[in-house]
Design a protein around this motif. Structure first.
Motif, PDB file in Angstrom:
ATOM      1  N   ALA A   1      54.719  53.094  71.303  1.00  0.00           N
ATOM      2  CA  ALA A   1      53.815  52.291  72.119  1.00  0.00           C
ATOM      3  C   ALA A   1      53.525  52.966  73.455  1.00  0.00           C
ATOM      4  CB  ALA A   1      54.413  50.910  72.351  1.00  0.00           C
ATOM      5  N   THR A   2      54.507  53.703  73.991  1.00  0.00           N
ATOM      6  CA  THR A   2      54.284  54.482  75.208  1.00  0.00           C
ATOM      7  C   THR A   2      54.071  55.944  74.824  1.00  0.00           C
ATOM      8  OG1 THR A   2      56.670  54.839  75.455  1.00  0.00           O
ATOM      9  CG2 THR A   2      55.712  52.968  76.616  1.00  0.00           C
ATOM     10  N   HIS A   3      53.148  56.610  75.483  1.00  0.00           N
ATOM     11  CA  HIS A   3      52.848  58.035  75.263  1.00  0.00           C
ATOM     12  C   HIS A   3      52.250  58.340  73.891  1.00  0.00           C
ATOM     13  CE1 HIS A   3      54.365  59.315  79.088  1.00  0.00           C
ATOM     14  NE2 HIS A   3      55.557  58.803  78.863  1.00  0.00           N
ATOM     15  N   GLY A   4      51.793  57.340  73.156  1.00  0.00           N
ATOM     16  CA  GLY A   4      51.078  57.613  71.917  1.00  0.00           C
ATOM     17  C   GLY A   4      51.856  58.493  70.951  1.00  0.00           C
ATOM     18  N   TRP A   5      51.151  59.425  70.326  1.00  0.00           N
ATOM     19  CA  TRP A   5      51.774  60.312  69.345  1.00  0.00           C
ATOM     20  C   TRP A   5      52.532  61.443  70.032  1.00  0.00           C
ATOM     21  CZ3 TRP A   5      52.175  60.535  64.023  1.00  0.00           C
ATOM     22  CH2 TRP A   5      51.463  59.563  63.302  1.00  0.00           C
ATOM     23  N   ARG A   6      53.822  61.596  69.656  1.00  0.00           N
ATOM     24  CA  ARG A   6      54.555  62.820  69.962  1.00  0.00           C
ATOM     25  C   ARG A   6      54.277  63.768  68.803  1.00  0.00           C
ATOM     26  NH1 ARG A   6      55.457  58.358  72.353  1.00  0.00           N
ATOM     27  NH2 ARG A   6      57.402  57.917  73.447  1.00  0.00           N
ATOM     28  N   VAL A   7      53.752  64.937  69.070  1.00  0.00           N
ATOM     29  CA  VAL A   7      53.498  65.935  68.029  1.00  0.00           C
ATOM     30  C   VAL A   7      54.079  67.247  68.527  1.00  0.00           C
ATOM     31  CG1 VAL A   7      51.801  67.025  66.528  1.00  0.00           C
ATOM     32  CG2 VAL A   7      51.358  64.730  67.427  1.00  0.00           C
TER      33      VAL A   7
ATOM     34  N   ALA B   1      46.515  64.166  64.132  1.00  0.00           N
ATOM     35  CA  ALA B   1      45.615  65.295  63.887  1.00  0.00           C
ATOM     36  C   ALA B   1      45.187  65.958  65.189  1.00  0.00           C
ATOM     37  CB  ALA B   1      44.389  64.833  63.102  1.00  0.00           C
ATOM     38  N   TYR B   2      44.962  65.156  66.230  1.00  0.00           N
ATOM     39  CA  TYR B   2      44.564  65.706  67.524  1.00  0.00           C
ATOM     40  C   TYR B   2      45.685  66.577  68.091  1.00  0.00           C
ATOM     41  CZ  TYR B   2      42.436  65.935  72.157  1.00  0.00           C
ATOM     42  OH  TYR B   2      41.872  66.388  73.327  1.00  0.00           O
ATOM     43  N   GLY B   3      46.926  66.086  68.012  1.00  0.00           N
ATOM     44  CA  GLY B   3      48.060  66.859  68.508  1.00  0.00           C
ATOM     45  C   GLY B   3      48.265  68.148  67.728  1.00  0.00           C
ATOM     46  N   VAL B   4      48.122  68.075  66.402  1.00  0.00           N
ATOM     47  CA  VAL B   4      48.263  69.272  65.569  1.00  0.00           C
ATOM     48  C   VAL B   4      47.247  70.328  65.978  1.00  0.00           C
ATOM     49  CG1 VAL B   4      48.008  70.195  63.235  1.00  0.00           C
ATOM     50  CG2 VAL B   4      49.283  68.079  63.604  1.00  0.00           C
TER      51      VAL B   4
ATOM     52  N   SER C   1      41.662  67.203  56.970  1.00  0.00           N
ATOM     53  CA  SER C   1      41.844  66.343  55.801  1.00  0.00           C
ATOM     54  C   SER C   1      43.251  66.445  55.221  1.00  0.00           C
ATOM     55  CB  SER C   1      40.823  66.699  54.715  1.00  0.00           C
ATOM     56  OG  SER C   1      41.001  68.044  54.283  1.00  0.00           O
ATOM     57  N   GLU C   2      43.988  67.499  55.582  1.00  0.00           N
ATOM     58  CA  GLU C   2      45.347  67.693  55.066  1.00  0.00           C
ATOM     59  C   GLU C   2      46.417  67.232  56.036  1.00  0.00           C
ATOM     60  OE1 GLU C   2      45.925  71.699  53.765  1.00  0.00           O
ATOM     61  OE2 GLU C   2      44.127  71.713  52.494  1.00  0.00           O
ATOM     62  N   ILE C   3      46.011  66.657  57.163  1.00  0.00           N
ATOM     63  CA  ILE C   3      46.974  66.181  58.154  1.00  0.00           C
ATOM     64  C   ILE C   3      47.163  64.678  57.974  1.00  0.00           C
ATOM     65  CG2 ILE C   3      47.517  65.947  60.602  1.00  0.00           C
ATOM     66  CD1 ILE C   3      45.671  68.349  61.106  1.00  0.00           C
ATOM     67  N   SER C   4      48.354  64.277  57.599  1.00  0.00           N
ATOM     68  CA  SER C   4      48.650  62.858  57.404  1.00  0.00           C
ATOM     69  C   SER C   4      48.874  62.180  58.742  1.00  0.00           C
ATOM     70  CB  SER C   4      49.903  62.707  56.533  1.00  0.00           C
ATOM     71  OG  SER C   4      50.351  61.373  56.521  1.00  0.00           O
ATOM     72  N   GLU C   5      48.492  60.916  58.838  1.00  0.00           N
ATOM     73  CA  GLU C   5      48.762  60.129  60.037  1.00  0.00           C
ATOM     74  C   GLU C   5      49.978  59.220  59.838  1.00  0.00           C
ATOM     75  OE1 GLU C   5      47.184  60.253  63.098  1.00  0.00           O
ATOM     76  OE2 GLU C   5      46.024  61.975  62.362  1.00  0.00           O
ATOM     77  N   VAL C   6      50.806  59.555  58.849  1.00  0.00           N
ATOM     78  CA  VAL C   6      52.032  58.791  58.599  1.00  0.00           C
ATOM     79  C   VAL C   6      53.145  59.364  59.476  1.00  0.00           C
ATOM     80  CG1 VAL C   6      53.746  58.118  56.883  1.00  0.00           C
ATOM     81  CG2 VAL C   6      51.333  58.300  56.230  1.00  0.00           C
ATOM     82  N   PRO C   7      53.822  58.556  60.306  1.00  0.00           N
ATOM     83  CA  PRO C   7      54.885  59.059  61.183  1.00  0.00           C
ATOM     84  C   PRO C   7      56.018  59.717  60.410  1.00  0.00           C
ATOM     85  CG  PRO C   7      54.240  56.829  61.798  1.00  0.00           C
ATOM     86  CD  PRO C   7      53.576  57.112  60.484  1.00  0.00           C
ATOM     87  N   ASP C   8      56.784  60.566  61.110  1.00  0.00           N
ATOM     88  CA  ASP C   8      57.898  61.244  60.441  1.00  0.00           C
ATOM     89  C   ASP C   8      59.095  60.331  60.226  1.00  0.00           C
ATOM     90  OD1 ASP C   8      59.166  61.085  62.932  1.00  0.00           O
ATOM     91  OD2 ASP C   8      59.036  63.234  63.358  1.00  0.00           O
TER      92      ASP C   8
END
Length: 316
Positions: free
Chosen positions: A232-238, A264-267, A295-302
């Protein structure tokens, strides 16, 4: 009443999803961290250092998010540091620490890895298996892991509390020190243990080989681990950390980021930086790995940490 509660939960979930997807204003990538002195030094090769500083800045130009970079090359002495002491949640890159600590413990106890250890280390690294990571984390224990961090010389890495290993706080500088355990610079592991660790990281499955290998030339081998976790804070850690071997040199690239509006943006941000580094170190060599298609980058968290509000037994 039940219907009302269900509607409330749905509204909260929708609000959280929206918060994670809203673009976040640029912080480090396009602001103060890119100003001032050159990002890189390279002994007497002032041209390489200046070019690499310029190329990393160009890779980050107009990118939103908060980004830290650490690059070290054995042949030229190139060192690039961008906000390398800023702290991040480690997400699944914490699994490199867990693997190295298990290898060190086996060495201290004058034995090889047990079958139990091997059959958890391998999936933990190659397919980012979280259950295996949790079992190893619990087996090693907080005290041993803390002692291992001190031995390596990390200065700002703190273990996640209550067994939440994915919320271990770390920096790009400390991740670079942890990679050096496997290059032999730190003198923590013997040759056999280092080779074992590098082999696991070289065999990460294909859909998790995005990030720092992008732009890598043919004939170079990538040993990597990635992390991708929204909060919720800092969005995606990538995050993406890697050691590259071949062609008579060993170098490492660490890129940590958060405040990304999507995975995908972080990648893509990480891969633009990696391209600049590989290109600068291997002028004229054919590229062996291109940018990862979106298209090959999943948005499912680790899955390295539970979603806020979820109950999870860290000893499970």
């Amino acid at each position: 009443m039940v219907s009302h509660l269900r509607k409330c939960r749905t509204a909260v979930a929708a609000a959280l999803t929206t918060a994670l997807l809203v673009p976040i204003p640029a912080t480090a990538a396009a602001a103060g961290d890119l100003q001032g002195a050159d990002l890189c030094t390279a002994g007497r090769d002032l041209t390489l250092a200046a070019r690499m500083s310029k190329d990393i800045r160009a890779a980050l130009w107009s990118r939103a998010g908060t980004v830290s970079v650490s690059v070290h090359d054995s042949r030229t002495g190139l060192v690039c540091e961008l906000a390398s002491r800023r702290r991040y949640d480690a997400a699944s890159v914490a699994k490199v620490l867990v693997m190295e600590a298990a290898l060190r413990r086996a060495q201290e106890w004058r034995r090889g890895l047990t079958g139990w250890e091997h059959h958890r280390i391998r999936p933990m690294i190659t397919i980012s298996d979280n259950h295996a990571a949790q079992r190893l984390w619990n087996d090693l224990g907080y005290r041993y892991l803390s002692r291992f961090l001190r031995r390596v010389g990390t200065t700002a890495t703190t273990l996640g509390t209550y067994g939440r290993w994915g919320l271990t706080g770390t920096t790009a500088a400390d991740q670079s020190r942890l990679l050096d355990v496997l290059t032999g610079v730190r003198g923590v592991l013997g040759p056999g243990a280092r080779a074992y660790g590098l082999r696991q990281m070289a065999e990460v499955r294909r859909d998790q080989r995005w990030g720092v290998p992008a732009g890598m030339p043919r004939g170079v081998r990538a040993h990597l681990k990635n992390g991708w976790l929204p909060r919720a804070t800092h969005g995606w850690r990538v995050h993406s950390v890697g050691i590259f071997t071949g062609g008579g040199r060993t170098y490492r690239i660490v890129v940590l980021s958060h405040d990304n509006p999507s995975m995908a943006y972080g990648v893509r941000t990480i891969e633009r930086i990696a391209q600049a580094v590989h290109r600068g170190l291997h002028k004229g060599r054919a590229i062996g790995q291109e940018l990862t298609p979106e298209s090959e980058i999943s948005e499912v968290p680790d899955g390295s940490a539970p979603a806020e509000g979820e109950d999870q037994d860290p000893a499970a």
